[in-house]
Design an enzyme around this catalytic site. Structure first.
Site, PDB file in Angstrom:
ATOM      1  N   TYR A 159      21.729  -2.824  49.199  1.00 27.93           N
ATOM      2  CA  TYR A 159      21.379  -1.920  50.303  1.00 27.93           C
ATOM      3  C   TYR A 159      19.901  -1.536  50.241  1.00 27.93           C
ATOM      4  CZ  TYR A 159      21.720   2.097  53.461  1.00 27.93           C
ATOM      5  OH  TYR A 159      21.536   2.971  54.494  1.00 27.93           O
ATOM      6  N   THR A 194      27.337  11.304  59.528  1.00 27.97           N
ATOM      7  CA  THR A 194      27.845  10.275  60.448  1.00 27.97           C
ATOM      8  C   THR A 194      29.236   9.882  59.956  1.00 27.97           C
ATOM      9  OG1 THR A 194      27.010   8.439  59.135  1.00 27.97           O
ATOM     10  CG2 THR A 194      25.488   9.371  60.755  1.00 27.97           C
TER      11      THR A 194
HETATM   12  P1  NAD Z   1      27.802   3.990  61.223  1.00 33.18           P
HETATM   13  O1  NAD Z   1      28.684   3.175  60.348  1.00 33.18           O
HETATM   14  O2  NAD Z   1      28.304   5.278  61.786  1.00 33.18           O
HETATM   15  O3  NAD Z   1      27.261   3.090  62.435  1.00 33.18           O
HETATM   16  C1  NAD Z   1      26.833   1.784  62.242  1.00 33.18           C
HETATM   17  C2  NAD Z   1      27.231   0.958  63.448  1.00 33.18           C
HETATM   18  O4  NAD Z   1      26.729  -0.366  63.268  1.00 33.18           O
HETATM   19  C3  NAD Z   1      28.758   0.832  63.638  1.00 33.18           C
HETATM   20  O5  NAD Z   1      29.113   1.149  64.967  1.00 33.18           O
HETATM   21  C4  NAD Z   1      29.039  -0.627  63.319  1.00 33.18           C
HETATM   22  O6  NAD Z   1      30.120  -1.169  64.073  1.00 33.18           O
HETATM   23  C5  NAD Z   1      27.723  -1.277  63.702  1.00 33.18           C
HETATM   24  N1  NAD Z   1      27.509  -2.569  63.040  1.00 33.18           N
HETATM   25  C6  NAD Z   1      27.766  -2.907  61.757  1.00 33.18           C
HETATM   26  N2  NAD Z   1      27.471  -4.192  61.532  1.00 33.18           N
HETATM   27  C7  NAD Z   1      27.010  -4.690  62.712  1.00 33.18           C
HETATM   28  C8  NAD Z   1      26.538  -5.971  63.136  1.00 33.18           C
HETATM   29  N3  NAD Z   1      26.516  -7.019  62.285  1.00 33.18           N
HETATM   30  N4  NAD Z   1      26.134  -6.122  64.416  1.00 33.18           N
HETATM   31  C9  NAD Z   1      26.191  -5.069  65.280  1.00 33.18           C
HETATM   32  N5  NAD Z   1      26.636  -3.857  64.950  1.00 33.18           N
HETATM   33  C10 NAD Z   1      27.035  -3.662  63.677  1.00 33.18           C
HETATM   34  O7  NAD Z   1      26.493   4.235  60.321  1.00 33.18           O
HETATM   35  P2  NAD Z   1      25.289   5.277  60.512  1.00 33.18           P
HETATM   36  O8  NAD Z   1      25.438   6.280  59.422  1.00 33.18           O
HETATM   37  O9  NAD Z   1      25.115   5.719  61.908  1.00 33.18           O
HETATM   38  O10 NAD Z   1      24.077   4.327  60.097  1.00 33.18           O
HETATM   39  C11 NAD Z   1      23.209   3.749  61.048  1.00 33.18           C
HETATM   40  C12 NAD Z   1      22.028   3.159  60.309  1.00 33.18           C
HETATM   41  O11 NAD Z   1      21.362   4.182  59.589  1.00 33.18           O
HETATM   42  C13 NAD Z   1      22.431   2.110  59.256  1.00 33.18           C
HETATM   43  O12 NAD Z   1      21.457   1.089  59.254  1.00 33.18           O
HETATM   44  C14 NAD Z   1      22.373   2.886  57.951  1.00 33.18           C
HETATM   45  O13 NAD Z   1      22.112   2.038  56.854  1.00 33.18           O
HETATM   46  C15 NAD Z   1      21.225   3.828  58.232  1.00 33.18           C
HETATM   47  N6  NAD Z   1      21.219   5.037  57.410  1.00 33.18           N
HETATM   48  C16 NAD Z   1      22.221   5.960  57.495  1.00 33.18           C
HETATM   49  C17 NAD Z   1      22.175   7.101  56.697  1.00 33.18           C
HETATM   50  C18 NAD Z   1      23.242   8.166  56.742  1.00 33.18           C
HETATM   51  O14 NAD Z   1      23.173   9.105  55.940  1.00 33.18           O
HETATM   52  N7  NAD Z   1      24.203   8.114  57.647  1.00 33.18           N
HETATM   53  C19 NAD Z   1      21.104   7.267  55.816  1.00 33.18           C
HETATM   54  C20 NAD Z   1      20.102   6.307  55.755  1.00 33.18           C
HETATM   55  C21 NAD Z   1      20.168   5.194  56.566  1.00 33.18           C
END
Ligand code: NAD
Length: 253
Positions: A159, A194
Site C-alpha cells: 500500500y 469512510t
Molecule cells: P472506499 O473503499 O470507501 O472507496 C473506494 C472505492 O474504490 C470503492 O467504491 C471501490 O469499489 C472502488 N474501487 C476499488 N477498486 C477499484 C478499481 N479497480 N476500479 C474502480 N474502482 C475501484 O475507500 P476510501 O476510504 O474512500 O478511499 C479512497 C481513496 O483514498 C483510496 O485510494 C484510499 O487508499 C485513499 N485513502 C483513504 C484513507 C482513509 O482513511 N479512508 C486514508 C488515506 C488514503
C-alpha cells in the site's frame, strides 16, 4: 478553475472519499461522472447528484478508455479527473506462511498506482483538446495518495509503495503537462471516516481518532472533498502533494 458547468470524472466515486467528492463537485455545479467497479454504489451516488454512473476497473486500459468515452459522450471531455479508486490490503512481507505472495503486492500496485496513472494518461489526452480558460488552463488531475506514502506501517509495504508511487508521479506529470495548461495535484489523507473505517469496532475507531493531534478525530470525507475543490479553484497549486491529516504521523504499527 470555476468547475461550474464543466465535466468532472471521479473514480472510486461510489464510496467514501470519492462519493463525498462527487457530491461536492455536483453541488459546485459540475457535471459528474461516477466511475467505480461497484456499479450499484456508483449508481446510488450518481442518481443522488444528477450525474452518470459508469462501470470501470481503473487498472484495465480498455475498460478505462471505454468508461471515459461513455462519460465524454454524456458530459463532454472532463476538465477535472479525481482519482479516488483504491484498495488497502494489510499483509506482512514475511508472515507465518512465508513470504508474501507476489500477486498480492502486484494487485495493490496495479489498482492504486497503475490505475491512477492509467486514468491520468487517458483523461489528459481528452483535456488537451479542450479550449484553454483563464491563464491557458485546460484542466487538472487530483490523485489520492496517503500519509502511508511517507510513514508506512508494518503490513503496509504494498500500500505504501503504491501511494509513494503517486507522490513520485505528481511533479513529473505536472511538469510535462504544463505545456497543455493541465495541472496535476495529489492529496495525502491521514485517517478518514469512510466505509473502510466504519467496518472497524467503535473503540478502534475512537483510538485511531484520538491519535490525531488536532482535530482529535477521524477526518470527514467532506473535508477531503473541500480540498479537491480548492485544488480546482486555486491555479497556483500544481505539482504538489498536500497532506490532509490533522498533524498525524503514523507510528510503526
Ligand atoms: P472506499 O473503499 O470507501 O472507496 C473506494 C472505492 O474504490 C470503492 O467504491 C471501490 O469499489 C472502488 N474501487 C476499488 N477498486 C477499484 C478499481 N479497480 N476500479 C474502480 N474502482 C475501484 O475507500 P476510501 O476510504 O474512500 O478511499 C479512497 C481513496 O483514498 C483510496 O485510494 C484510499 O487508499 C485513499 N485513502 C483513504 C484513507 C482513509 O482513511 N479512508 C486514508 C488515506 C488514503
Amino acid at each position: 478553475m470555476d468547475i461550474r458547468g464543466h465535466a468532472a470524472v471521479v473514480t472510486g466515486g461510489g464510496s467514501g472519499l470519492g462519493a463525498a467528492t462527487a457530491r461536492r463537485l455536483a453541488a459546485a455545479g459540475a457535471r459528474v461522472a461516477v466511475l467505480d467497479v461497484n456499479m450499484d454504489a456508483a449508481q446510488g451516488v450518481a442518481s443522488e447528484v444528477g450525474g452518470i454512473a459508469v462501470r470501470c476497473d481503473v487498472s484495465d486500459a480498455d475498460a478505462a478508455a471505454a468508461a471515459l468515452a461513455e462519460a465524454r459522450a454524456a458530459h463532454g471531455a472532463a476538465r477535472l479527473l479525481v482519482n479516488c479508486a483504491g484498495i488497502g490490503v494489510a499483509k506482512r512481507i514475511l508472515g507465518r506462511e512465508g513470504p508474501q505472495a507476489l500477486g498480492d503486492f502486484e494487485r495493490v500496485i496495479r489498482v492504486n498506482l497503475v490505475g491512477s496513472f492509467n486514468m491520468l494518461r487517458l483523461a489528459v489526452a481528452d483535456m488537451s483538446t479542450l479550449e484553454p480558460l483563464e491563464d491557458g488552463e485546460r484542466g487538472l488531475v487530483v490523485s489520492t495518495a496517503s500519509v502511508a506514502a511517507y510513514e508506512g506501517q508494518v503490513g503496509q509495504a504494498a500500500y505504501s509503495a503504491s501511494k509513494a508511487g503517486i507522490v513520485g508521479l505528481t511533479l513529473p506529470a505536472a511538469r510535462e503537462l504544463a505545456q497543455f495548461g493541465i495541472r496535476v495535484m495529489a492529496i495525502a489523507p491521514g485517517l478518514f471516516f469512510t466505509p473502510m473505517m466504519q467496518g472497524l469496532p467503535e473503540e478502534v475507531q475512537a483510538s485511531l481518532g484520538a491519535s490525531v493531534p488536532f482535530p482529535r478525530r477521524l477526518g470527514k470525507p467532506e473535508e477531503f472533498a473541500d480540498l479537491v475543490l480548492t485544488c480546482a479553484e486555486n491555479r497556483a497549486l500544481n505539482g504538489e502533494v498536500i497532506r490532509l491529516d490533522g498533524a498525524l504521523r503514523l507510528p510503526p504499527r
